[in-house]
Design an enzyme around this catalytic site. Structure first.
Site, PDB file in Angstrom:
ATOM      1  N   LYS A  12       0.853  -1.184   0.000  1.00 57.98           N
ATOM      2  CA  LYS A  12       0.000   0.000   0.000  1.00 57.98           C
ATOM      3  C   LYS A  12       0.890   1.235   0.000  1.00 57.98           C
ATOM      4  O   LYS A  12       1.554   1.533   0.980  1.00 57.98           O
ATOM      5  CB  LYS A  12      -0.904   0.055   1.235  1.00 57.98           C
ATOM      6  CG  LYS A  12      -1.925   1.174   1.089  1.00 57.98           C
ATOM      7  CD  LYS A  12      -2.526   1.634   2.409  1.00 57.98           C
ATOM      8  CE  LYS A  12      -1.750   2.763   3.046  1.00 57.98           C
ATOM      9  NZ  LYS A  12      -1.773   4.032   2.287  1.00 57.98           N
ATOM     10  N   GLU A  38      10.036   1.018  10.620  1.00 59.81           N
ATOM     11  CA  GLU A  38      10.999   2.111  10.416  1.00 59.81           C
ATOM     12  C   GLU A  38      10.244   3.399  10.692  1.00 59.81           C
ATOM     13  O   GLU A  38       9.451   3.834   9.862  1.00 59.81           O
ATOM     14  CB  GLU A  38      11.486   2.131   8.961  1.00 59.81           C
ATOM     15  CG  GLU A  38      12.137   0.858   8.491  1.00 59.81           C
ATOM     16  CD  GLU A  38      13.570   0.719   8.968  1.00 59.81           C
ATOM     17  OE1 GLU A  38      14.089   1.660   9.600  1.00 59.81           O
ATOM     18  OE2 GLU A  38      14.152  -0.333   8.718  1.00 59.81           O
ATOM     19  N   GLU A  69       9.627  15.743  15.705  1.00 57.53           N
ATOM     20  CA  GLU A  69      10.085  15.641  14.324  1.00 57.53           C
ATOM     21  C   GLU A  69       9.394  16.714  13.489  1.00 57.53           C
ATOM     22  O   GLU A  69       8.203  16.943  13.639  1.00 57.53           O
ATOM     23  CB  GLU A  69       9.671  14.254  13.818  1.00 57.53           C
ATOM     24  CG  GLU A  69      10.119  13.948  12.429  1.00 57.53           C
ATOM     25  CD  GLU A  69       9.719  12.526  12.023  1.00 57.53           C
ATOM     26  OE1 GLU A  69       8.645  12.065  12.432  1.00 57.53           O
ATOM     27  OE2 GLU A  69      10.491  11.902  11.294  1.00 57.53           O
TER      28      GLU A  69
HETATM   29  P1  NAP Z   1       2.170   7.916   8.504  1.00 57.71           P
HETATM   30  O1  NAP Z   1       1.086   8.863   8.709  1.00 57.71           O
HETATM   31  O2  NAP Z   1       2.558   7.023   9.620  1.00 57.71           O
HETATM   32  O3  NAP Z   1       1.788   7.062   7.212  1.00 57.71           O
HETATM   33  C1  NAP Z   1       2.605   6.058   6.695  1.00 57.71           C
HETATM   34  C2  NAP Z   1       1.752   5.035   5.972  1.00 57.71           C
HETATM   35  O4  NAP Z   1       0.916   4.358   6.902  1.00 57.71           O
HETATM   36  C3  NAP Z   1       0.827   5.649   4.939  1.00 57.71           C
HETATM   37  O5  NAP Z   1       0.751   4.788   3.829  1.00 57.71           O
HETATM   38  C4  NAP Z   1      -0.486   5.698   5.700  1.00 57.71           C
HETATM   39  O6  NAP Z   1      -1.626   5.759   4.876  1.00 57.71           O
HETATM   40  C5  NAP Z   1      -0.420   4.389   6.452  1.00 57.71           C
HETATM   41  N1  NAP Z   1      -1.340   4.272   7.582  1.00 57.71           N
HETATM   42  C6  NAP Z   1      -1.962   5.233   8.280  1.00 57.71           C
HETATM   43  N2  NAP Z   1      -2.771   4.701   9.219  1.00 57.71           N
HETATM   44  C7  NAP Z   1      -2.648   3.362   9.122  1.00 57.71           C
HETATM   45  C8  NAP Z   1      -3.224   2.255   9.819  1.00 57.71           C
HETATM   46  N3  NAP Z   1      -4.083   2.414  10.819  1.00 57.71           N
HETATM   47  N4  NAP Z   1      -2.875   1.006   9.449  1.00 57.71           N
HETATM   48  C9  NAP Z   1      -2.002   0.801   8.452  1.00 57.71           C
HETATM   49  N5  NAP Z   1      -1.441   1.810   7.749  1.00 57.71           N
HETATM   50  C10 NAP Z   1      -1.745   3.076   8.081  1.00 57.71           C
HETATM   51  O7  NAP Z   1       3.517   8.633   8.090  1.00 57.71           O
HETATM   52  P2  NAP Z   1       3.647   9.865   7.098  1.00 57.71           P
HETATM   53  O8  NAP Z   1       3.311  11.088   7.861  1.00 57.71           O
HETATM   54  O9  NAP Z   1       2.992   9.595   5.819  1.00 57.71           O
HETATM   55  O10 NAP Z   1       5.212   9.811   6.825  1.00 57.71           O
HETATM   56  C11 NAP Z   1       6.120  10.494   7.589  1.00 57.71           C
HETATM   57  C12 NAP Z   1       6.692   9.629   8.697  1.00 57.71           C
HETATM   58  O11 NAP Z   1       7.407   8.544   8.157  1.00 57.71           O
HETATM   59  C13 NAP Z   1       7.687  10.376   9.539  1.00 57.71           C
HETATM   60  O12 NAP Z   1       7.472  10.111  10.890  1.00 57.71           O
HETATM   61  C14 NAP Z   1       9.022   9.815   9.086  1.00 57.71           C
HETATM   62  O13 NAP Z   1      10.045   9.909  10.013  1.00 57.71           O
HETATM   63  C15 NAP Z   1       8.675   8.419   8.779  1.00 57.71           C
HETATM   64  N6  NAP Z   1       9.657   7.830   7.901  1.00 57.71           N
HETATM   65  C16 NAP Z   1      10.524   6.921   8.427  1.00 57.71           C
HETATM   66  C17 NAP Z   1      11.486   6.350   7.636  1.00 57.71           C
HETATM   67  C18 NAP Z   1      12.433   5.338   8.201  1.00 57.71           C
HETATM   68  O14 NAP Z   1      13.059   4.644   7.432  1.00 57.71           O
HETATM   69  N7  NAP Z   1      12.551   5.221   9.501  1.00 57.71           N
HETATM   70  C19 NAP Z   1      11.582   6.693   6.283  1.00 57.71           C
HETATM   71  C20 NAP Z   1      10.681   7.632   5.776  1.00 57.71           C
HETATM   72  C21 NAP Z   1       9.724   8.191   6.601  1.00 57.71           C
HETATM   73  P3  NAP Z   1      -2.137   7.155   4.237  1.00 57.71           P
HETATM   74  O15 NAP Z   1      -1.788   7.039   2.815  1.00 57.71           O
HETATM   75  O16 NAP Z   1      -3.610   7.206   4.468  1.00 57.71           O
HETATM   76  O17 NAP Z   1      -1.412   8.261   4.941  1.00 57.71           O
END
Ligand code: NAP
Ligand code: MG
Length: 486
Positions: A198, A274, A388
């Site tokens: 996804k 991650e 963050e």
């Molecule tokens: P997010 O809100 O956690 O979303 C990440 C993914 O999870 C999206 O595809 C989101 O869908 C999905 N998601 C949301 N709720 C969910 C649920 N209940 N069950 C399963 N999946 C669900 O993160 P973001 O704001 O898009 O991305 C930024 C974050 O990613 C930051 O915290 C960043 O540090 C982290 N990040 C970490 C790494 C690493 O390698 N550690 C790399 C890149 C980014 P939607 O499409 O609906 O949002």
């Protein structure tokens, strides 16, 4: 229903089938841009005919109507059993991605707002390298022979085998849409699993282009499936799914916790997370200052700050603090907007970021971009020093001359532990600091130097499980111990 789609076996052998893909015009250039769900080797509309719009953050225009995944069971077949590992198609896939790199970079720019040159070099470039690297592992996954206690008068032999997990789900964020796909999918496929991915709802398009290329590369039907849609809907269902054995996630810490909980309650599926970070970068006065300033900038502003390992906190030794600042400000390539107004530091810049992803500053006109912003003299208790930002926000504070342990204590005073960095010419100090920093990655006299061969992942609430390198394979394998008596 949805749940059943994963358990159906493939009907017969793969037969060559024409892929139906729509063409879209972008800036007078025809880009072949699939936009439907990709299931069992076919692009499909949502069953109820619904779509959502994915927009181009550069100008807010609608790029494409994407159908969120709502297909029901009867139209989809999935492999249930893991396939044999596929070195040849994986390599071919990397080659095809390279052949289509400009197209992929164009789509990535349109969909995620990535600068084209960076999209080409990093988003797409590293994705290609990742598939090449893991293609090399496909035929090198092997167990061990282990001496165990003998059961006299007989003898014993134990050997281990590494087996794929089965159907794996992958859920990724929007900051590096294709690269996050590549980091996880390449390891997952090399280990012999099938995958259901996804993408972030706002950036589904390179994943769908990738799906098209995977068919051309000869990856069998059903091995790769791409389901656009929201996290609350599609992502949650993947976490809850009783036949999925692993969920690989990159995203925020709160969503990671929710996923881990659902994975535990449903069928105790394996997870790797991650998550977010607020990575410290420590600059000592004995560093190569020009390099430290240059890298300090990119440690924060690379990919518009939408970088999980972005250095969220810069600690600069007092004696060079003003020089570093001067040097930084003299660099024309970066636009600064200094802001020491306590009103603003209290105002949580993250809230501006989160509300609309980026603050709209009308630069370039109508865009969603936020200007690079620097906060100096930040104190550790402030919101901006803790949370963050995931945007182009630099947070700089000073530390007392020579106070190595003091700055280490401050650097580690966070629940995150993704990455960290240190600039110094003193090898002893560098080694000591890298030992003491509580983070999955430590960069010494460099930053953002991720490589396909080097394991990547965090400590503490930045999650667990590694992407990239040999370590990533074990996230997608299980070990079977076979004991023989003879
Ligand atoms: P997010 O809100 O956690 O979303 C990440 C993914 O999870 C999206 O595809 C989101 O869908 C999905 N998601 C949301 N709720 C969910 C649920 N209940 N069950 C399963 N999946 C669900 O993160 P973001 O704001 O898009 O991305 C930024 C974050 O990613 C930051 O915290 C960043 O540090 C982290 N990040 C970490 C790494 C690493 O390698 N550690 C790399 C890149 C980014 P939607 O499409 O609906 O949002
Ligand atoms: Mg978009």
């Amino acid at each position: 229903d949805f749940i059943q789609i994963f358990v159906r076996k493939l009907r017969g052998e793969d037969q060559e089938e024409e892929l139906t893909i729509d063409y879209v015009k972008v800036n007078n250039m025809t880009v072949k841009m699939p936009y439907q769900c990709f299931i069992n080797g076919r692009f499909e509309d949502a069953e109820d005919g619904k779509t959502y719009s994915t927009i181009n953050p550069t100008d807010g225009s609608v790029s494409l109507p994407v159908p969120p995944f709502t297909l029901n069971a009867s139209v989809a077949d999935f492999y249930r059993k893991p396939v044999k590992t596929l070195p040849a198609p994986s390599l071919r896939l990397a080659d095809l991605m390279e052949e289509h790199q400009e197209e992929l970079a164009t789509i990535e720019s349109i969909d995620s707002g990535a600068v084209y040159t960076l999209a080409l070099k990093t988003h797409v470039g590293m994705s290609i390298q990742t598939f090449r690297y893991f293609a090399g592992w496909c035929d090198k996954i092997q167990g061990k022979t282990i001496p165990i206690n003998q059961a006299r008068p007989n003898r014993n032999l134990t050997f281990t085998k590494k087996e794929p997990l089965g159907v794996c789900a992958i859920v990724i964020p929007w900051n590096y849409p294709l690269m996050m796909l590549a980091w996880k999918s390449a390891a997952c496929l090399a280990a012999g699993n099938t995958l259901v991915l996804k993408p972030a709802q706002v950036t589904p398009l390179t994943a769908l282009k990738f799906a098209e290329l995977s068919v051309k590369a000869g990856i069998p039907k059903g091995v790769i499936n791409i389901l656009p849609g929201s996290g609350g809907m599609v992502g949650q269902r993947l976490s809850d799914h009783p036949d999925i054995r692993k969920l690989g996630f990159t995203g925020s810490t709160p969503v990671g916790k929710q996923i881990m909980k659902s994975c535990a309650l449903s069928n105790l599926k394996k997870v790797s997370l991650e998550l977010g970070g607020k990575s410290p970068l420590i600059i000592f006065s004995d560093c190569d200052m020009d390099k430290a300033v240059r890298m300090g900038m990119s440690s924060v502003f690379f990919n518009k700050g939408e970088n999980c390992i972005a250095a969220g906190r810069l600690f600069v030794e007092e004696s060079i603090h003003d020089d570093v600042r001067k040097l930084g400000l003299s660099r024309r390539s970066w636009v600064f907007q200094q802001d020491n107004d306590p009103k603003h530091t209290a105002k949580k810049p993250q809230e501006w970021l989160r509300e609309k992803r980026w603050t709209i500053l009308k630069w370039p006109s109508m865009s969603f971009f936020m200007l690079p912003t620097v906060f100096t003299d930040v104190e550790d208790h402030m919101f901006i020093a803790k949370e963050e930002s995931f945007g182009p926000v630099m947070v700089v504070s000073k530390f007392r001359n020579g106070d190595v342990d003091g700055v280490l204590q401050r650097a580690n005073d966070t629940e995150y532990g993704l990455a960290s960095g240190v600039f110094t010419r003193d090898i002893n100090k560098a080694m000591y600091v890298s030992e003491q920093l509580e983070a999955g990655t430590v960069f010494v006299n460099t930053y953002n130097k991720t490589d396909v061969a080097s394991p990547f992942g965090g400590f503490k609430q930045s999650g667990f499980g590694k992407d990239l390198g040999e370590d990533a394979l074990s996230e997608y394998l299980k070990t079977k111990a076979v004991t023989v008596e003879y």
